[in-house]
Design a protein around this motif. Structure first.
Motif, PDB file in Angstrom:
ATOM      1  N   ASP A 183       3.158  11.023   0.607  1.00  0.00           N
ATOM      2  CA  ASP A 183       2.914  12.229  -0.465  1.00  0.00           C
ATOM      3  C   ASP A 183       1.867  12.603   0.995  1.00  0.00           C
ATOM      4  N   THR A 184       2.879  13.696   1.131  1.00  0.00           N
ATOM      5  CA  THR A 184       2.118  14.195   2.513  1.00  0.00           C
ATOM      6  C   THR A 184       0.742  15.357   1.493  1.00  0.00           C
ATOM      7  N   GLU A 185       0.699  15.392   0.594  1.00  0.00           N
ATOM      8  CA  GLU A 185      -0.054  16.796   0.335  1.00  0.00           C
ATOM      9  C   GLU A 185      -1.699  15.766  -0.242  1.00  0.00           C
ATOM     10  N   LYS A 186      -1.311  14.626  -0.969  1.00  0.00           N
ATOM     11  CA  LYS A 186      -2.066  13.615  -1.296  1.00  0.00           C
ATOM     12  C   LYS A 186      -2.607  13.639   0.038  1.00  0.00           C
ATOM     13  N   GLY A 187      -1.587  12.744   1.120  1.00  0.00           N
ATOM     14  CA  GLY A 187      -2.406  12.561   2.439  1.00  0.00           C
ATOM     15  C   GLY A 187      -3.741  13.649   3.477  1.00  0.00           C
ATOM     16  N   PHE A 188      -2.759  14.578   3.018  1.00  0.00           N
ATOM     17  CA  PHE A 188      -4.054  16.215   3.711  1.00  0.00           C
ATOM     18  C   PHE A 188      -5.257  15.844   3.106  1.00  0.00           C
ATOM     19  N   LYS A 189      -4.875  15.708   1.762  1.00  0.00           N
ATOM     20  CA  LYS A 189      -6.180  15.886   1.192  1.00  0.00           C
ATOM     21  C   LYS A 189      -7.537  14.371   1.334  1.00  0.00           C
ATOM     22  N   PHE A 190      -6.380  13.670   1.428  1.00  0.00           N
ATOM     23  CA  PHE A 190      -7.277  12.343   2.061  1.00  0.00           C
ATOM     24  C   PHE A 190      -7.885  12.778   3.922  1.00  0.00           C
ATOM     25  N   THR A 191      -7.440  13.339   4.428  1.00  0.00           N
ATOM     26  CA  THR A 191      -7.840  14.034   5.638  1.00  0.00           C
ATOM     27  C   THR A 191      -8.688  14.641   5.791  1.00  0.00           C
ATOM     28  N   GLN A 192      -8.579  15.736   4.775  1.00  0.00           N
ATOM     29  CA  GLN A 192      -9.521  16.784   4.528  1.00  0.00           C
ATOM     30  C   GLN A 192     -11.807  16.502   3.837  1.00  0.00           C
ATOM     31  N   GLN A 193     -11.121  14.635   3.089  1.00  0.00           N
ATOM     32  CA  GLN A 193     -12.449  14.386   2.500  1.00  0.00           C
ATOM     33  C   GLN A 193     -12.336  13.204   4.317  1.00  0.00           C
ATOM     34  N   ILE A 216     -21.666  11.234   1.084  1.00  0.00           N
ATOM     35  CA  ILE A 216     -21.540  10.816  -0.369  1.00  0.00           C
ATOM     36  C   ILE A 216     -20.351  11.062  -1.337  1.00  0.00           C
ATOM     37  N   LYS A 217     -20.326  12.434  -1.335  1.00  0.00           N
ATOM     38  CA  LYS A 217     -19.145  12.631  -2.554  1.00  0.00           C
ATOM     39  C   LYS A 217     -17.768  12.116  -1.516  1.00  0.00           C
ATOM     40  N   ALA A 218     -17.579  12.872  -0.589  1.00  0.00           N
ATOM     41  CA  ALA A 218     -16.194  12.938   0.163  1.00  0.00           C
ATOM     42  C   ALA A 218     -16.357  11.761  -0.354  1.00  0.00           C
ATOM     43  N   GLY A 219     -16.858  10.093   0.077  1.00  0.00           N
ATOM     44  CA  GLY A 219     -16.568   8.949   0.449  1.00  0.00           C
ATOM     45  C   GLY A 219     -16.166   8.168  -1.202  1.00  0.00           C
ATOM     46  N   LEU A 220     -16.645   9.231  -1.963  1.00  0.00           N
ATOM     47  CA  LEU A 220     -16.557   8.412  -3.769  1.00  0.00           C
ATOM     48  C   LEU A 220     -14.604   8.908  -3.875  1.00  0.00           C
ATOM     49  N   ASN A 221     -14.935  10.221  -3.062  1.00  0.00           N
ATOM     50  CA  ASN A 221     -12.843  10.989  -3.172  1.00  0.00           C
ATOM     51  C   ASN A 221     -12.284  10.307  -2.613  1.00  0.00           C
ATOM     52  N   LEU A 222     -12.464   9.644  -1.189  1.00  0.00           N
ATOM     53  CA  LEU A 222     -11.535   9.148  -0.503  1.00  0.00           C
ATOM     54  C   LEU A 222     -11.211   7.399  -0.974  1.00  0.00           C
ATOM     55  N   GLY A 223     -12.153   6.840  -1.841  1.00  0.00           N
ATOM     56  CA  GLY A 223     -11.904   6.029  -2.563  1.00  0.00           C
ATOM     57  C   GLY A 223     -10.989   6.293  -3.828  1.00  0.00           C
ATOM     58  N   LYS A 224     -11.208   7.090  -4.402  1.00  0.00           N
ATOM     59  CA  LYS A 224     -10.170   7.469  -5.228  1.00  0.00           C
ATOM     60  C   LYS A 224      -8.454   7.779  -4.793  1.00  0.00           C
ATOM     61  N   LEU A 225      -8.902   8.691  -3.651  1.00  0.00           N
ATOM     62  CA  LEU A 225      -7.558   9.375  -2.869  1.00  0.00           C
ATOM     63  C   LEU A 225      -6.792   7.713  -2.838  1.00  0.00           C
ATOM     64  N   SER A 226      -7.479   7.038  -2.330  1.00  0.00           N
ATOM     65  CA  SER A 226      -7.040   5.918  -1.791  1.00  0.00           C
ATOM     66  C   SER A 226      -5.795   4.584  -2.716  1.00  0.00           C
ATOM     67  N   MET A 227      -6.927   4.980  -4.209  1.00  0.00           N
ATOM     68  CA  MET A 227      -6.395   4.020  -5.695  1.00  0.00           C
ATOM     69  C   MET A 227      -5.304   4.281  -5.605  1.00  0.00           C
TER      70      MET A 227
END
Length: 540
Positions: free
Chosen positions: A505-515, A529-540
């Motif tokens: 999923d390239t869109e999800k992958g792009f958001k992951f790299t943004q974070q 901290i907010k970016a770290g939490l978002n990374l955790g969510k996207l990795s699930m």
């Protein structure tokens, strides 16, 4: 010692200090710390032609290096290829030597130079026409080439990062003729200490003396147990160096020409300033890349300055130091006789535009050496920026004096020339001198002095493309290699599944790299901290 003291009393010792520090003593200062491998003494007989009083069987009417059947041998392409191969082969072994082993070679070379200064100077004098004073002209070396540790940054905190300086292999130096020994030995020191082999392309105008320098260097290597093929000498004429190097992206350091200025404010200490500037113009017949070619004097001090320089320039004595009485020679012959017409033309142009020639201006016919290549020490005053001599390097014993009114006026006149190698600023107000010096568009500058930046061997030298000497010069002879390794063996760089190829999923992958970027580089802890939490969510 008494003999040396007597010799120094007959002639100003400053150029001796310059050359010995820049050549011989530099070796001592840079490489004698923690000494364990001693220098090895050796002897080498100089050529008979270098002895005082030697006379040629024939005096040529038109001396030239291109006389048929007499010119210096030219290295053929096949010979050059063979020399390069020999240097490469020797360098492969030399690159494995320790800094201490390299220091031993340099100590050996240093001891020979210190013990044979007179012979070396006499060889240079015979080949180039300079005086004995002109001819005589690293503790931090290892530190400059040690691995340079760098901060890997927050994202790569589990890595060690450093810059490694590794020898390039075989380097080449195209050396000029104005200081035959000094210009040769400097690149050799830098090249072999940094682990390289070197091919020295000597100027054809001093090819005779180069054979003696080659013997000295090779003997120093040989007696220390190393392959003398590491250093090679050739005599081709180098042309269009930068253009040729650019075709295959060969790294190049170019020390180009200069039109060095000296600025003299009215509050300068003239008793110190005037002798220094005389040295800057007359030394080596001004055949110096950093020779003073323009002196700009503030109007309030101008007339007295011109009067004193007129007296001094007219008193300068020309001659051959190996044949005349040593205490009767201040300035030697010039190496290139074909420059005389160019010098006379520049002087004539200036005079036609309002300058005054108060001394000299023409070639000099020496009564004992009528075929010698002498040019009269010349004083040209009232020079203005529209004259050709302010924009063309003379490389001859011509003192050019210009007048200025204030700081802005002098800066405008200095910058009317395109050259920017060295410079000097003299003033009783050191703060003003420093301020003006830092405004000059040049590679080197000295406050209340001339050329001493060269004696400070930790400083880089140059104003053209790249630098030599100092840490910058040594590092220029090395490949700067960026190097990383794991700080801990159990921590490796992971590739999260979300960005593992093929990416699902390239869109999800792009958001992951943004974070990831926000996590690493945000300017507040809360944003990270907010970016770290978002990374955790996207990795699930």
């Amino acid at each position: 010692m008494d003999c040396l003291r007597q010799h120094l009393s007959q002639c100003d010792s400053l150029p001796i200090v310059i050359a010995v520090i820049a050549g011989s003593a530099v070796l001592y200062i840079l490489f004698f710390r923690n000494r364990s491998l001693p220098a090895i003494r050796f002897e080498l007989k100089p050529p008979a032609e270098s002895l005082p009083g030697w006379r040629a069987n024939e005096i040529l009417d038109e001396p030239s290096i291109f006389i048929k059947d007499r010119q210096a041998p030219v290295t053929t392409p096949d010979e050059l290829s063979d020399k390069l191969q020999r240097a490469r082969s020797a360098q492969a072994t030399w690159s494995l030597t320790t800094f201490e082993q390299r220091r031993q070679v340099l100590r050996t070379l240093n001891d020979f130079i210190i013990s044979h200064q007179r012979e070396i100077c006499q060889v240079a004098c015979r080949d180039s026409g300079k005086t004995m004073i002109d001819a005589t002209l690293g503790e931090n070396g290892e530190q400059a080439l040690m691995d340079d540790k760098r901060d890997p940054g927050f994202m790569m905190m589990y890595k060690r990062a450093r810059v490694v300086y590794q020898p390039r292999g075989v380097v080449s130096a195209l050396v000029s003729w104005n200081y035959p020994f000094h210009n040769t030995i400097g690149p050799v020191i830098s090249a072999i200490f940094s682990g390289n082999g070197i091919v020295i392309k000597a100027s054809e105008h001093v090819a005779w003396s180069m054979s003696y320098w080659e013997q000295i260097v090779k003997r120093a290597l040989n007696v220390c147990g190393h392959n003398p093929d590491l250093v090679q000498f050739v005599t081709e004429v180098g042309k269009l160096v930068m253009k040729s190097a650019s075709s295959n992206l060969t790294p190049v350091t170019l020390e180009l020409g200069g039109k060095d200025c000296a600025i003299v404010f009215a509050d300068s200490d003239m008793s110190q300033c005037i002798p220094v500037l005389m040295r800057g113009v007359i030394q080596n017949a001004s055949q110096n890349c950093i020779g003073i070619e323009r002196i700009l004097v503030q109007d309030a001090a101008y007339d007295n300055f011109v009067s004193e320089m007129t007296r001094r320039i007219k008193a300068v004595r020309l001659g051959a130091i190996l044949d005349d009485q040593p205490n009767q020679v201040d300035c030697g012959a010039m190496i290139l006789s074909n420059s005389f017409g160019r010098l006379e033309s520049l002087i004539a142009d200036a005079v036609s535009k309002g300058a005054r020639c108060l001394a000299g201006g023409h070639p000099y016919i020496h009564p004992l050496h009528p075929k010698g290549q002498y040019f009269e020490p010349t004083l040209l005053v009232d020079v203005t920026p529209d004259m050709d001599i302010t924009r063309n390097e003379t490389f001859g014993p011509i003192m050019v004096i210009m007048k200025f009114s204030d700081e802005q006026d002098v800066l405008n006149k200095v910058h009317s020339s395109p050259y920017g190698l060295g410079s000097s600023v003299f003033s009783g107000n050191q703060a003003r001198a420093s301020r003006i010096a830092l405004k000059l568009r040049v590679g080197m500058t000295n406050v209340n002095d001339f050329g001493v930046n060269y004696i400070c061997q930790s400083l880089p030298f140059g104003g053209g493309f790249g630098r030599f000497a100092g840490p910058e010069g040594l590092r220029a002879l090395c490949v700067e290699k960026a190097f990383t390794e794991d700080r801990f063996s159990f921590i490796k760089t992971p590739i999260p599944p979300i960005v593992d190829y093929p990416i699902q999923d390239t869109e999800k992958g792009f958001k992951f790299t943004q974070q990831i970027v926000a996590f690493a580089y945000s300017d507040s802890w809360w944003a990270s901290i907010k970016a770290g939490l978002n990374l955790g969510k996207l990795s699930m």
